[in-house]
Write a protein that holds these residues in place. Structure first.
Motif, PDB file in Angstrom:
ATOM      1  N   LYS A 196     -10.325   5.267  -7.870  1.00 35.29           N
ATOM      2  CA  LYS A 196     -11.009   4.458  -6.860  1.00 35.29           C
ATOM      3  C   LYS A 196     -10.074   3.356  -6.367  1.00 35.29           C
ATOM      4  N   GLY A 197      -9.355   2.730  -7.278  1.00 29.58           N
ATOM      5  CA  GLY A 197      -8.404   1.684  -6.912  1.00 29.58           C
ATOM      6  C   GLY A 197      -7.297   2.205  -6.017  1.00 29.58           C
ATOM      7  N   GLU A 198      -6.788   3.371  -6.325  1.00 30.32           N
ATOM      8  CA  GLU A 198      -5.742   3.980  -5.487  1.00 30.32           C
ATOM      9  C   GLU A 198      -6.260   4.223  -4.068  1.00 30.32           C
ATOM     10  N   THR A 199      -7.475   4.738  -3.969  1.00 25.46           N
ATOM     11  CA  THR A 199      -8.077   4.991  -2.663  1.00 25.46           C
ATOM     12  C   THR A 199      -8.256   3.688  -1.891  1.00 25.46           C
ATOM     13  N   LEU A 200      -8.763   2.665  -2.570  1.00 28.30           N
ATOM     14  CA  LEU A 200      -8.958   1.370  -1.922  1.00 28.30           C
ATOM     15  C   LEU A 200      -7.629   0.750  -1.500  1.00 28.30           C
ATOM     16  N   ALA A 201      -6.604   0.872  -2.341  1.00 28.65           N
ATOM     17  CA  ALA A 201      -5.291   0.321  -2.004  1.00 28.65           C
ATOM     18  C   ALA A 201      -4.724   1.007  -0.763  1.00 28.65           C
ATOM     19  N   LYS A 202      -4.886   2.326  -0.664  1.00 26.23           N
ATOM     20  CA  LYS A 202      -4.403   3.053   0.514  1.00 26.23           C
ATOM     21  C   LYS A 202      -5.164   2.631   1.768  1.00 26.23           C
ATOM     22  N   LEU A 203      -6.457   2.404   1.624  1.00 25.65           N
ATOM     23  CA  LEU A 203      -7.259   1.952   2.752  1.00 25.65           C
ATOM     24  C   LEU A 203      -6.793   0.573   3.221  1.00 25.65           C
ATOM     25  N   CYS A 204      -6.551  -0.327   2.274  1.00 23.90           N
ATOM     26  CA  CYS A 204      -6.043  -1.658   2.627  1.00 23.90           C
ATOM     27  C   CYS A 204      -4.704  -1.539   3.343  1.00 23.90           C
ATOM     28  N   GLU A 205      -3.851  -0.673   2.846  1.00 25.11           N
ATOM     29  CA  GLU A 205      -2.536  -0.455   3.468  1.00 25.11           C
ATOM     30  C   GLU A 205      -2.682   0.028   4.906  1.00 25.11           C
ATOM     31  N   ARG A 206      -3.623   0.953   5.141  1.00 21.89           N
ATOM     32  CA  ARG A 206      -3.842   1.446   6.511  1.00 21.89           C
ATOM     33  C   ARG A 206      -4.312   0.316   7.426  1.00 21.89           C
ATOM     34  N   HIS A 207      -5.215  -0.520   6.916  1.00 17.09           N
ATOM     35  CA  HIS A 207      -5.685  -1.652   7.727  1.00 17.09           C
ATOM     36  C   HIS A 207      -4.525  -2.593   8.056  1.00 17.09           C
ATOM     37  N   LEU A 208      -3.702  -2.883   7.070  1.00 13.20           N
ATOM     38  CA  LEU A 208      -2.568  -3.787   7.294  1.00 13.20           C
ATOM     39  C   LEU A 208      -1.555  -3.174   8.253  1.00 13.20           C
ATOM     40  N   ASP A 209      -1.310  -1.877   8.123  1.00 13.76           N
ATOM     41  CA  ASP A 209      -0.393  -1.197   9.046  1.00 13.76           C
ATOM     42  C   ASP A 209      -0.926  -1.270  10.474  1.00 13.76           C
ATOM     43  N   GLY A 210      -2.224  -1.067  10.630  1.00 15.64           N
ATOM     44  CA  GLY A 210      -2.831  -1.149  11.957  1.00 15.64           C
ATOM     45  C   GLY A 210      -2.713  -2.549  12.543  1.00 15.64           C
ATOM     46  N   ALA A 211      -2.933  -3.548  11.701  1.00 14.65           N
ATOM     47  CA  ALA A 211      -2.806  -4.937  12.165  1.00 14.65           C
ATOM     48  C   ALA A 211      -1.362  -5.230  12.564  1.00 14.65           C
TER      49      ALA A 211
END
Length: 78
Positions: free
Chosen positions: A43-58
């Motif tokens: 779950k943590g890995e999935t959440l970390a990847k999601l955060c990374e995608r948001h940051l990349d988009g920003a």
């Protein structure tokens, strides 16, 4: 929450970050079975990847905005 391209609901950055912090705290607290630990890790890995995608988009939005400002400044200079 926003809707992703496949139609499912996706957590926003702050929500994903907060859940990731909770996962890390729970893992650090210990006392979990191996299966529970592995499930939390995943779950943590999935959440970390999601955060990374948001940051990349920003980051992309900021770079596009800066490029637009630079283009406007060049046009004004001419």
């Amino acid at each position: 929450m926003s809707e992703s391209s496949n139609g499912s609901t996706e957590l926003g950055y702050e929500e994903a970050r907060d859940q990731l912090v909770a996962v890390v705290r729970e893992l650090e607290a210990g006392g979990l079975s191996l299966e529970q630990s592995l499930a939390l890790w995943e779950k943590g890995e999935t959440l970390a990847k999601l955060c990374e995608r948001h940051l990349d988009g920003a980051r992309e939005r900021i770079e596009a905005a800066l490029a637009s400002v630079e283009e406007d400044a060049e046009e004004d200079a001419q």
